[in-house]
Design an enzyme around this catalytic site. Structure first.
Site, PDB file in Angstrom:
ATOM      1  N   GLU A  20     -49.789  12.589 -19.064  1.00 24.10           N
ATOM      2  CA  GLU A  20     -51.014  12.216 -20.134  1.00 24.10           C
ATOM      3  C   GLU A  20     -50.711  12.971 -21.303  1.00 24.10           C
ATOM      4  O   GLU A  20     -50.526  14.428 -21.310  1.00 24.10           O
ATOM      5  CB  GLU A  20     -52.269  11.978 -19.768  1.00 24.10           C
ATOM      6  CG  GLU A  20     -52.723  10.841 -19.159  1.00 24.10           C
ATOM      7  CD  GLU A  20     -53.692  10.517 -18.581  1.00 24.10           C
ATOM      8  OE1 GLU A  20     -54.286   9.639 -17.577  1.00 24.10           O
ATOM      9  OE2 GLU A  20     -55.169  11.453 -18.614  1.00 24.10           O
ATOM     10  N   SER A  79     -54.315   9.573 -21.905  1.00 29.15           N
ATOM     11  CA  SER A  79     -55.792   9.680 -21.143  1.00 29.15           C
ATOM     12  C   SER A  79     -56.437   8.468 -21.320  1.00 29.15           C
ATOM     13  O   SER A  79     -56.983   7.977 -22.850  1.00 29.15           O
ATOM     14  CB  SER A  79     -56.795  11.483 -21.784  1.00 29.15           C
ATOM     15  OG  SER A  79     -58.255  10.415 -20.614  1.00 29.15           O
ATOM     16  N   CYS A 113     -64.782  10.985 -14.193  1.00 30.04           N
ATOM     17  CA  CYS A 113     -64.923  11.104 -15.138  1.00 30.04           C
ATOM     18  C   CYS A 113     -65.830  10.193 -15.913  1.00 30.04           C
ATOM     19  O   CYS A 113     -65.726   8.452 -16.135  1.00 30.04           O
ATOM     20  CB  CYS A 113     -63.534  11.571 -15.605  1.00 30.04           C
ATOM     21  SG  CYS A 113     -62.991  13.374 -16.122  1.00 30.04           S
ATOM     22  N   CYS A 151     -60.346   9.888  -7.805  1.00 31.32           N
ATOM     23  CA  CYS A 151     -59.769   9.717  -9.348  1.00 31.32           C
ATOM     24  C   CYS A 151     -58.894   8.995  -9.478  1.00 31.32           C
ATOM     25  O   CYS A 151     -58.170   8.084  -9.024  1.00 31.32           O
ATOM     26  CB  CYS A 151     -59.176  11.929  -9.655  1.00 31.32           C
ATOM     27  SG  CYS A 151     -58.797  11.624 -11.117  1.00 31.32           S
ATOM     28  N   ASP A 152     -58.536   9.421 -11.467  1.00 34.10           N
ATOM     29  CA  ASP A 152     -57.638   7.946 -11.417  1.00 34.10           C
ATOM     30  C   ASP A 152     -56.332   6.994 -10.897  1.00 34.10           C
ATOM     31  O   ASP A 152     -56.763   6.232 -10.657  1.00 34.10           O
ATOM     32  CB  ASP A 152     -57.124   8.789 -12.495  1.00 34.10           C
ATOM     33  CG  ASP A 152     -57.220   9.137 -14.501  1.00 34.10           C
ATOM     34  OD1 ASP A 152     -58.980   9.000 -13.741  1.00 34.10           O
ATOM     35  OD2 ASP A 152     -57.311   9.096 -15.009  1.00 34.10           O
ATOM     36  N   LYS A 153     -55.557   7.654 -10.153  1.00 37.31           N
ATOM     37  CA  LYS A 153     -53.845   7.180  -9.414  1.00 37.31           C
ATOM     38  C   LYS A 153     -54.724   6.615  -8.450  1.00 37.31           C
ATOM     39  O   LYS A 153     -54.528   6.420  -7.406  1.00 37.31           O
ATOM     40  CB  LYS A 153     -53.052   8.096  -9.509  1.00 37.31           C
ATOM     41  CG  LYS A 153     -53.151   8.913 -10.651  1.00 37.31           C
ATOM     42  CD  LYS A 153     -52.428   7.840 -11.660  1.00 37.31           C
ATOM     43  CE  LYS A 153     -52.471   8.242 -13.102  1.00 37.31           C
ATOM     44  NZ  LYS A 153     -53.697   8.930 -13.553  1.00 37.31           N
ATOM     45  N   ASP A 212     -56.470  14.644 -12.869  1.00 39.00           N
ATOM     46  CA  ASP A 212     -55.579  14.424 -13.891  1.00 39.00           C
ATOM     47  C   ASP A 212     -56.243  15.632 -15.441  1.00 39.00           C
ATOM     48  O   ASP A 212     -55.740  16.226 -16.224  1.00 39.00           O
ATOM     49  CB  ASP A 212     -55.922  13.526 -14.771  1.00 39.00           C
ATOM     50  CG  ASP A 212     -54.933  12.608 -13.770  1.00 39.00           C
ATOM     51  OD1 ASP A 212     -54.798  12.124 -12.797  1.00 39.00           O
ATOM     52  OD2 ASP A 212     -54.144  11.417 -14.705  1.00 39.00           O
TER      53      ASP A 212
END
Length: 574
Positions: free
Chosen positions: A448, A474, A198, A126-128, A85
């Protein structure tokens, strides 16, 4: 042949004379008789060379596989996709991010079903990749766990800690003349010093905490930072642990329960976590066939104080939380306040209460507050409803102190036009920015809006402009920002009826988001509305737009009810 106790699935793939062909091919991959005698354990890796969050997972996988072997299993590693992202933010590429969650879950499910693994461990970053991994475990319901690759260390710029959030906000400052090219470049080169996800309580760290509070990730192992020397040992231990789950036949359905999902929601609220957790927990609950509604988030958040002083709304990052005592310390505080279901089982074989009891709080830590001095008395998420969002929308309150906001609408039909308006100075204090046709279907992919929200902050408007969108935010976003507005504009939701100058009112105590128009006027405008042409007519994006549900249902790609009904009819036909 009698089914071996620890090979409930793989014995049909590799045991017996009839499976000689399969064994012959696996021998070419380095397996031998000793390997065939052991359970096959899938190691789903989301390693990718594009982005720091997952960049180190190849190395971590070696430790995990060593742990599986030491505990009597045969690990078989395979890969799936990941979209960063932070890299794709503000571009067309960002449309693919949420879509990737479904592809990740689908691909892990396919490889696991196809190869009849007896157990599964999913490495995420990472996020997903995190919710995608949990969704696949919930679908498959075989012994398994999630191992998070860990957070990145903060960068150092001008003597203070920085994260990717600071870079995006600096872009806004740069656009308004607040910093020079050289200053922006210096920050850019300092913000991300190595591997890891992050650093603030953005979406990756929020979802990592969700997994630990759900019990599907080992508390204390997942949250070891990415470059911490202890991460290798954490991977080895996780590999051993998945074999213990297999021996005890502890499956995800015994761990992911209504109680554990409520624990996860409370954990997000107590740490000022990302609004994306709403979307992902709705999706996880759907896969686990556990009833959950968007209203549950507001109910749980309203009784949960914010205890962790974490970015983007606070001062500290994930590595600081780890040093202070970790997610176990947060859980310990919450259990003391009777805010969690402590009896919930975790993949360690212990309950959440037992895991929290082992927390070691560091001296003079300031990251996790005492119960008598929370940052805020109620949690970081609220759900607003009203004539703009009949199905609801999600507002993160951890990063601002507003209770109401009233202003004229500035309407944009895509993120790029909204960002340009901030950059050229046409957004003024008191405005309510509306960004639509960026929802799950309309995007497609529900981008986002960090580029826009960070630009507002960089331009000095973060405390004086509100924003609402049928897209997402985000985890690094802070300010008065309402996302996931449902129904979305592409489905003819009321957000499609807003025009420039309409008055929009946020009333947080009343949990309302309303347009100062009568229902009759909104319906009159919608009666002439026409759906826009889809952005994609073929490929994965088009398939996603066709199948995706509302954000209020987790934006999952679900089998249409008509298909399910037809399938049931066929199955009942003699």
């Amino acid at each position: 042949m009698t089914q071996p106790a620890l090979k409930p699935r793989s014995h049909t793939l590799i045991d017996g004379a009839s499976r000689s062909g399969a064994r012959a091919m696996l021998r070419a991959c380095g397996l031998g008789d000793e390997d065939f005698a052991k359970p096959l354990v899938g190691v789903a890796n989301t390693w990718i060379e594009i982005g720091p969050c997952n960049y180190h997972l190849r190395e971590l996988a070696e430790h995990v596989k060593a742990g599986v072997r030491a505990a009597g299993g045969t690990p078989l590693e395979f890969n799936t996709v990941s979209i960063s992202d932070g890299i794709t933010m503000g571009t067309e590429g960002m449309r693919t991010s949420l879509v990737s969650r479904e592809v990740i879950a689908d691909s892990i499910e396919l490889v696991t079903r196809g190869n009849l693994f007896d157990a599964l461990i999913v490495l995420v970053g990472c996020d997903k990749t995190i919710p995608g991994g949990v969704m696949s475990l919930a679908r498959l319901n075989i012994p398994g766990l999630i191992l998070y690759g860990g957070s990145i260390a903060p960068g150092n710029f001008d003597g203070h800690a920085v994260t990717i959030q600071d870079v995006y906000e600096a872009i806004g400052k740069h656009a308004s003349g607040g910093i020079t090219d050289a200053q922006l470049k210096s920050l850019e080169t300092a913000a991300c010093p190595g591997a890891g996800a992050c650093g603030g309580q953005f979406t990756a760290n929020t979802m990592a905490l969700v997994c630990e509070f759900l019990g599907i990730a080992p508390m204390g192992l997942s949250s070891v930072p990415a470059t911490n020397p202890a991460k290798g040992n954490a991977g080895h231990r996780a590999g051993e642990m998945v074999m213990e789950l297999l021996r005890r036949d502890i499956t995800p359905s015994k761990i992911i329960t209504r109680s554990s999902i409520e624990n996860a929601i409370a954990g997000v609220a107590a740490t000022g976590g990302s609004t994306n957790a709403v979307l992902h927990l709705l999706a996880i609950a759907s896969e686990a066939k556990i009833p959950l509604s968007i209203d549950d988030f507001d109910r749980i958040s309203s009784r949960t104080p914010i205890l962790a002083d974490l970015k983007p709304g606070g001062r500290f990052v994930a590595t600081d939380l780890y040093a202070a005592g970790g997610t176990a310390l947060v859980a310990k505080r919450m259990l003391e306040a009777k805010l969690l279901h402590g009896e919930s089982l975790t993949v360690t074989g212990r309950t959440l209460a037992e895991e929290a009891a082992a927390a070691k709080e560091s001296d003079k830590q300031e990251v996790v507050r005492k119960l008598d001095s929370p940052l805020k008395p109620t949690g970081g998420l609220v759900i607003l409803k009203g004539n703009i969002a009949p199905e609801g929308c999600v507002l993160k309150v951890a990063g601002h102190n507003y209770s109401t906001f009233n202003g004229p609408a500035r309407v944009f039909d895509n993120e790029e036009d909204a960002f340009a308006a901030v950059e050229n100075g046409s957004i003024k204090a008191g405005d309510v920015m509306v960004i639509r046709y960026e929802g799950p279907k309309g995007g497609p992919g529900m981008r986002e809006m960090l580029q826009v929200t960070a630009a507002l902050i960089g331009a000095g408007l973060g405390d004086s402009v509100a924003l609402l969108t049928d897209g997402r935010f985000s985890g690094a976003t802070h300010g008065l920002m309402a996302g996931h507005v449902a129904p979305e504009a592409a489905n003819g939701g009321p957000i499609a009826a807003i025009i420039d100058g309409d008055t929009i009112t946020f009333d947080i105590p009343k949990r309302s988001l309303n347009l100062k128009l009568t229902d009759a006027e909104i319906q009159r405008r919608l009666s002439t509305w026409k759906a826009p042409q889809p952005r994609f007519t073929s490929g994965v994006m088009a398939k996603y737009a066709l199948l995706v549900s509302s954000a209020s249902q987790g934006a999952i790609t679900a089998v249409p009810k008509s298909f399910s009904t037809a399938a049931q009819t066929v199955s009942r036909t003699p």
